[in-house]
Design a protein around this motif. Structure first.
Motif, mmCIF file in Angstrom:
data_model
loop_
_atom_site.group_PDB
_atom_site.id
_atom_site.type_symbol
_atom_site.label_atom_id
_atom_site.label_comp_id
_atom_site.label_asym_id
_atom_site.label_seq_id
_atom_site.Cartn_x
_atom_site.Cartn_y
_atom_site.Cartn_z
ATOM 1 N N TYR A 345 -0.055 14.128 11.513
ATOM 2 C CA TYR A 345 -0.502 13.958 10.130
ATOM 3 C C TYR A 345 0.677 13.660 9.215
ATOM 4 C CZ TYR A 345 -2.249 15.185 5.506
ATOM 5 O OH TYR A 345 -2.565 15.168 4.179
ATOM 6 N N ASN A 346 1.754 14.419 9.346
ATOM 7 C CA ASN A 346 2.935 14.163 8.522
ATOM 8 C C ASN A 346 3.529 12.788 8.821
ATOM 9 O OD1 ASN A 346 2.657 16.695 7.365
ATOM 10 N ND2 ASN A 346 3.972 17.682 8.884
ATOM 11 N N GLY A 347 3.523 12.405 10.093
ATOM 12 C CA GLY A 347 4.025 11.078 10.429
ATOM 13 C C GLY A 347 3.156 9.971 9.854
ATOM 14 N N MET A 348 1.840 10.215 9.765
ATOM 15 C CA MET A 348 0.947 9.214 9.180
ATOM 16 C C MET A 348 1.293 8.969 7.717
ATOM 17 S SD MET A 348 -3.205 9.395 8.873
ATOM 18 C CE MET A 348 -3.077 10.818 7.770
ATOM 19 N N ILE A 349 1.598 10.036 6.973
ATOM 20 C CA ILE A 349 1.985 9.865 5.566
ATOM 21 C C ILE A 349 3.274 9.044 5.468
ATOM 22 C CG2 ILE A 349 2.629 11.092 3.467
ATOM 23 C CD1 ILE A 349 -0.311 11.348 4.228
ATOM 24 N N ALA A 350 4.250 9.371 6.317
ATOM 25 C CA ALA A 350 5.513 8.623 6.288
ATOM 26 C C ALA A 350 5.297 7.152 6.652
ATOM 27 C CB ALA A 350 6.514 9.277 7.245
ATOM 28 N N ASN A 351 4.432 6.905 7.613
ATOM 29 C CA ASN A 351 4.156 5.513 8.010
ATOM 30 C C ASN A 351 3.462 4.743 6.898
ATOM 31 O OD1 ASN A 351 5.280 5.862 10.533
ATOM 32 N ND2 ASN A 351 3.332 6.427 11.507
ATOM 33 N N MET A 352 2.580 5.433 6.143
ATOM 34 C CA MET A 352 1.904 4.765 5.020
ATOM 35 C C MET A 352 2.916 4.357 3.954
ATOM 36 S SD MET A 352 -1.593 7.006 4.635
ATOM 37 C CE MET A 352 -2.108 6.070 3.194
ATOM 38 N N ASN A 353 3.901 5.224 3.660
ATOM 39 C CA ASN A 353 4.935 4.862 2.682
ATOM 40 C C ASN A 353 5.762 3.665 3.180
ATOM 41 O OD1 ASN A 353 4.198 6.891 0.895
ATOM 42 N ND2 ASN A 353 5.473 8.417 1.920
ATOM 43 N N ASP A 354 6.102 3.693 4.479
ATOM 44 C CA ASP A 354 6.843 2.556 5.038
ATOM 45 C C ASP A 354 6.021 1.276 4.968
ATOM 46 O OD1 ASP A 354 8.923 4.244 5.569
ATOM 47 O OD2 ASP A 354 8.355 4.587 7.676
ATOM 48 N N LEU A 355 4.721 1.377 5.214
ATOM 49 C CA LEU A 355 3.861 0.197 5.174
ATOM 50 C C LEU A 355 3.795 -0.392 3.775
ATOM 51 C CD1 LEU A 355 1.899 -1.652 6.679
ATOM 52 C CD2 LEU A 355 0.077 -0.022 6.150
ATOM 53 N N ILE A 356 3.710 0.484 2.761
ATOM 54 C CA ILE A 356 3.681 0.001 1.372
ATOM 55 C C ILE A 356 4.971 -0.753 1.051
ATOM 56 C CG2 ILE A 356 3.661 0.737 -1.044
ATOM 57 C CD1 ILE A 356 1.806 3.019 -0.190
ATOM 58 N N ARG A 357 6.105 -0.196 1.505
ATOM 59 C CA ARG A 357 7.386 -0.870 1.250
ATOM 60 C C ARG A 357 7.474 -2.216 1.971
ATOM 61 N NH1 ARG A 357 11.697 -0.986 4.269
ATOM 62 N NH2 ARG A 357 10.872 0.656 5.634
ATOM 63 N N VAL A 359 4.949 -4.182 2.857
ATOM 64 C CA VAL A 359 4.048 -5.138 2.208
ATOM 65 C C VAL A 359 4.681 -5.677 0.927
ATOM 66 C CG1 VAL A 359 1.828 -5.368 1.045
ATOM 67 C CG2 VAL A 359 1.984 -4.153 3.225
ATOM 68 N N TYR A 360 5.326 -4.795 0.185
ATOM 69 C CA TYR A 360 5.980 -5.237 -1.044
ATOM 70 C C TYR A 360 7.091 -6.245 -0.736
ATOM 71 C CZ TYR A 360 8.875 -5.021 -5.251
ATOM 72 O OH TYR A 360 9.610 -5.358 -6.346
ATOM 73 N N GLU A 361 7.901 -5.931 0.280
ATOM 74 C CA GLU A 361 8.982 -6.860 0.643
ATOM 75 C C GLU A 361 8.431 -8.196 1.129
ATOM 76 O OE1 GLU A 361 11.325 -4.827 3.496
ATOM 77 O OE2 GLU A 361 12.268 -3.465 2.033
ATOM 78 N N LYS A 362 7.311 -8.169 1.880
ATOM 79 C CA LYS A 362 6.711 -9.427 2.347
ATOM 80 C C LYS A 362 6.200 -10.268 1.193
ATOM 81 C CE LYS A 362 5.359 -8.162 7.044
ATOM 82 N NZ LYS A 362 4.218 -8.013 7.981
ATOM 83 N N GLU A 363 5.623 -9.595 0.195
ATOM 84 C CA GLU A 363 5.138 -10.354 -0.969
ATOM 85 C C GLU A 363 6.310 -10.982 -1.713
ATOM 86 O OE1 GLU A 363 2.807 -7.721 -3.281
ATOM 87 O OE2 GLU A 363 1.051 -7.810 -1.948
ATOM 88 N N MET A 364 7.398 -10.246 -1.842
ATOM 89 C CA MET A 364 8.568 -10.812 -2.499
ATOM 90 C C MET A 364 9.119 -11.997 -1.707
ATOM 91 S SD MET A 364 9.117 -9.216 -5.319
ATOM 92 C CE MET A 364 10.791 -9.755 -5.620
ATOM 93 N N LEU A 365 9.183 -11.850 -0.376
ATOM 94 C CA LEU A 365 9.696 -12.941 0.458
ATOM 95 C C LEU A 365 8.791 -14.159 0.371
ATOM 96 C CD1 LEU A 365 11.735 -13.952 2.539
ATOM 97 C CD2 LEU A 365 10.328 -12.901 4.319
ATOM 98 N N GLN A 366 7.471 -13.929 0.327
ATOM 99 C CA GLN A 366 6.545 -15.052 0.223
ATOM 100 C C GLN A 366 6.706 -15.775 -1.111
ATOM 101 O OE1 GLN A 366 2.492 -13.919 0.763
ATOM 102 N NE2 GLN A 366 1.702 -15.999 0.588
ATOM 103 N N SER A 367 6.921 -15.005 -2.169
ATOM 104 C CA SER A 367 7.121 -15.630 -3.480
ATOM 105 C C SER A 367 8.388 -16.479 -3.490
ATOM 106 C CB SER A 367 7.189 -14.553 -4.560
ATOM 107 O OG SER A 367 5.988 -13.805 -4.593
ATOM 108 N N ARG A 368 9.449 -15.957 -2.884
ATOM 109 C CA ARG A 368 10.683 -16.741 -2.817
ATOM 110 C C ARG A 368 10.502 -17.991 -1.971
ATOM 111 N NH1 ARG A 368 14.942 -11.731 -1.713
ATOM 112 N NH2 ARG A 368 14.698 -10.724 -3.767
ATOM 113 N N THR A 369 9.754 -17.874 -0.891
ATOM 114 C CA THR A 369 9.520 -19.047 -0.038
ATOM 115 C C THR A 369 8.734 -20.118 -0.783
ATOM 116 O OG1 THR A 369 9.497 -17.605 1.900
ATOM 117 C CG2 THR A 369 8.565 -19.804 2.166
ATOM 118 N N GLU A 370 7.700 -19.686 -1.520
ATOM 119 C CA GLU A 370 6.925 -20.661 -2.292
ATOM 120 C C GLU A 370 7.803 -21.323 -3.355
ATOM 121 O OE1 GLU A 370 3.663 -18.515 -3.821
ATOM 122 O OE2 GLU A 370 2.587 -18.378 -1.889
#
Length: 598
Positions: A345-357, A359-370
């Motif tokens: 359960y604790n690892g799931m919370i940590a993984n969710m925070n990593d996933l949010i980060r 996704v944010y980095e991917k959106e930034m990279l996609q914006s730069r690519t466009e």
């Protein structure tokens, strides 16, 4: 009420218990069926080896019986009186009635040693019946192919099969060779043998206690028995299966071929007799499967209880948090399962925070690519203006040939790059103008080594075609044809009406070294998706054209076959393809989109 009762029973414990039970039942069923099948096959194989020995012994007995008939007929054929009468007939002297009558005593003396021989018939070389004393002809007595076979065997015994005049007897024929005439053909001797002579045992008696031995001809006739009607044995002769079905029963079959008579021995043993001990194995398997199932039920119940009890305790502890303030769940110390669940359960919370980060980095990279893609869409006029500046500079310096080359390259780039708003469809006239520019550039590079021709009539010049469809083929002709040729080479482009109405044929040919059949086959395979065979460049030019042809013209109504390649060593290569004059469905849809945008 029933549904509520079912929900109460639908616990993790019961699911584990039923899951384990189902797995165990499947394992027991599969393993039991496998063992049963393997043991059954083993019994059949052992029985087949035993039956094979029986078949070999039966074949030995059959050869002995055939040898007796052969010996008897040989003695009759070599008898001095028979030899003398046939020799007189061959010399044109007619045999008297008394001489023919004398054959009766000779034949009777030999038949006394073998009562199974019903009769012996003696014919002259011209097929006349000499004995018994009656009218008859060999050509009407048996089929001519047996006479021809007897002549071919030159005195060896030939078995005919069932007597056409008596279905209770078999016939055998041999040529009588005259010893006083250098063993030349003097006549024929036919023996009529009772069918029971070859009955090795009682066939198909219906008993499951042993095998049946059947003697079968190539036509499927049962030779050792006179059953009426005769069974159809051709399916047994033709099949190679170990187990066969005959007359509603299953048999293990073994075949043995007799080379002396070209007959087949079929040894049939009932499957029930072969596998009569397998019922004991079935009982043992069922008993052991039942004991194993009971033991597994007990163990699975114990295991499911050990798995679910810590989880139930954890659920009860989590329900207590509803009564007060939520606090971090302390790490359980009672069992390893609870500690692992808490850590998960604790690892799931940590993984969710990593996933949010992430996704944010991917959106930034996609914006730069466009953004970079938008920056890359700079108007290509800068390139064209630079080439124009080169052209003016070269003209001022008197480099007219290089200036012309720069102009051709500028137009070539304009055609290839174009405007992002321009359609990718052009006319054949425009496409060939682009090919002409490319050939001019290659002619400047290769000099007198390259000559080329383009033939295009005005009606075909307006046919729509995808951009850059012909140039890769021309480039391939120069790269693999002209450059690989010693001396000057020629590339020809011919645009002409096709044999089909409403179609245009495009032909690109060169007089290069060509290809042998193996390389041509490899190239055609590459066009259909196989590995590339080109040793120059990337080798994707023709493959690209083939895919584009299939894409643009490969609809279900067009019946388009793509590139057609013909080549022979030292004779050059010819590549053709056909396109519809109306441009196809993709061209019409593109035109519709352009009109909608307009």
């Amino acid at each position: 009420m029933v549904f509520s009762r079912f929900r109460e029973m639908n616990t993790l414990r019961n699911q584990i218990f039923l899951g384990f039970l189902g797995v165990m039942l499947v394992i027991i069923a599969v393993s039991g069926a496998f063992v049963y099948d393997r043991v059954s096959s083993l019994l059949k194989d052992n029985a087949e080896r035993h039956i094979q020995q029986t078949a070999v012994q039966a074949n030995g007995r059959l050869d002995a019986l055939i040898g007796q008939i052969d010996s008897l007929m040989e003695q009759v054929a070599n008898h001095p009186t028979v030899q003398q009468l046939l020799l007189e007939e061959l010399n044109g002297k007619e045999v008297s009635f008394n001489q023919r009558q004398s054959l009766l005593q000779i034949v009777s003396s030999y038949q006394a040693y073998m009562p199974s021989v019903g009769s012996l018939e003696l014919y002259t070389a011209d097929y006349r019946l000499l004995f018994p004393i009656k009218d008859g002809s060999l050509s009407t007595r048996i089929d001519s192919r047996y006479i021809a076979e007897a002549n071919k065997q030159k005195g060896r015994l030939v078995w005919i099969g069932v007597d056409p005049n008596d279905d209770q007897s078999l016939l055998a024929i041999r040529q009588v060779s005259l010893m006083d005439r250098w063993f030349s053909r003097g006549g024929y001797l036919i023996a009529k043998i009772q069918r029971s002579y070859f009955q090795l045992n009682d066939p198909l008696s219906g008993s499951d206690s042993g095998e049946s031995i059947l003697l079968v001809s190539d036509e499927g006739h049962l030779l050792g028995s006179s059953e009426t009607p005769e069974p159809n044995l051709l399916p047994l002769l033709w099949t190679d299966d170990q187990t066969v079905t005959f007359r509603g029963k299953e048999y293990v079959q073994v075949k043995q071929r007799s080379d002396k008579a070209n007959w087949t021995l079929l040894v049939l043993t009932p499957v029930s007799y072969v596998t009569k001990g397998i019922s004991v194995l079935r009982t043992v398997l069922l008993f052991s499967g039942g004991i194993g199932t009971l033991l597994f039920l007990s163990l699975s119940f114990l295991l499911s209880t050990m798995i679910t009890r810590p989880i139930i305790h954890l659920i009860r502890a989590m329900r207590k948090t509803r009564l007060g303030v939520l606090t971090p769940n302390p790490e359980p110390v009672s069992t390893m399962e609870l500690r692992e669940l808490n850590n998960t359960y604790n690892g799931m919370i940590a993984n969710m925070n990593d996933l949010i980060r992430v996704v944010y980095e991917k959106e930034m990279l996609q914006s730069r690519t466009e953004l970079k893609a938008l920056q890359a869409q700079i108007n290509p006029h800068f390139l064209f203006n630079t080439l124009e500046a080169f052209n003016w500079s070269l003209e001022e310096k008197g480099e007219e040939e290089l200036a012309g080359l720069v102009v051709v390259m500028s137009r070539l780039f304009r055609y290839i790059i174009g405007s992002p708003n321009m359609d990718e469809w052009v006319t054949l006239g425009e496409e060939l103008e682009q090919v002409r520019r490319y050939l001019q550039i290659m002619e400047m590079r290769m000099g007198e080594r390259l000559t080329w021709t383009i033939e295009l009539e005005q009606p075909e010049a307006a046919v729509p075609v995808p951009k850059l469809l012909i140039q890769p083929i021309v480039e391939n002709a120069i790269l693999h044809g002209v450059e690989s040729r010693v001396g000057s080479g020629t590339v020809s482009i011919l645009i002409a009406p096709s044999g089909r109405s409403g179609w245009t044929r495009v032909t690109v040919s060169d007089n290069g070294p060509g290809m042998d059949a193996e390389r041509l086959s490899a190239l055609r395979s590459a066009l259909e998706g196989g590995p590339s065979i080109s040793s120059k460049g990337t080798g994707v030019g023709l493959v690209n054209v083939q895919r584009r042809l299939k894409l643009y013209y490969g609809g279900k109504d067009a019946e388009h076959e793509g590139l057609v390649i013909g080549s022979e060593p030292s004779a050059g290569t010819v590549i053709t393809f056909e396109i519809p004059n109306h441009g196809g469905d993709m061209y019409e849809s593109g035109q519709q989109k352009n009109s909608d945008r307009g």
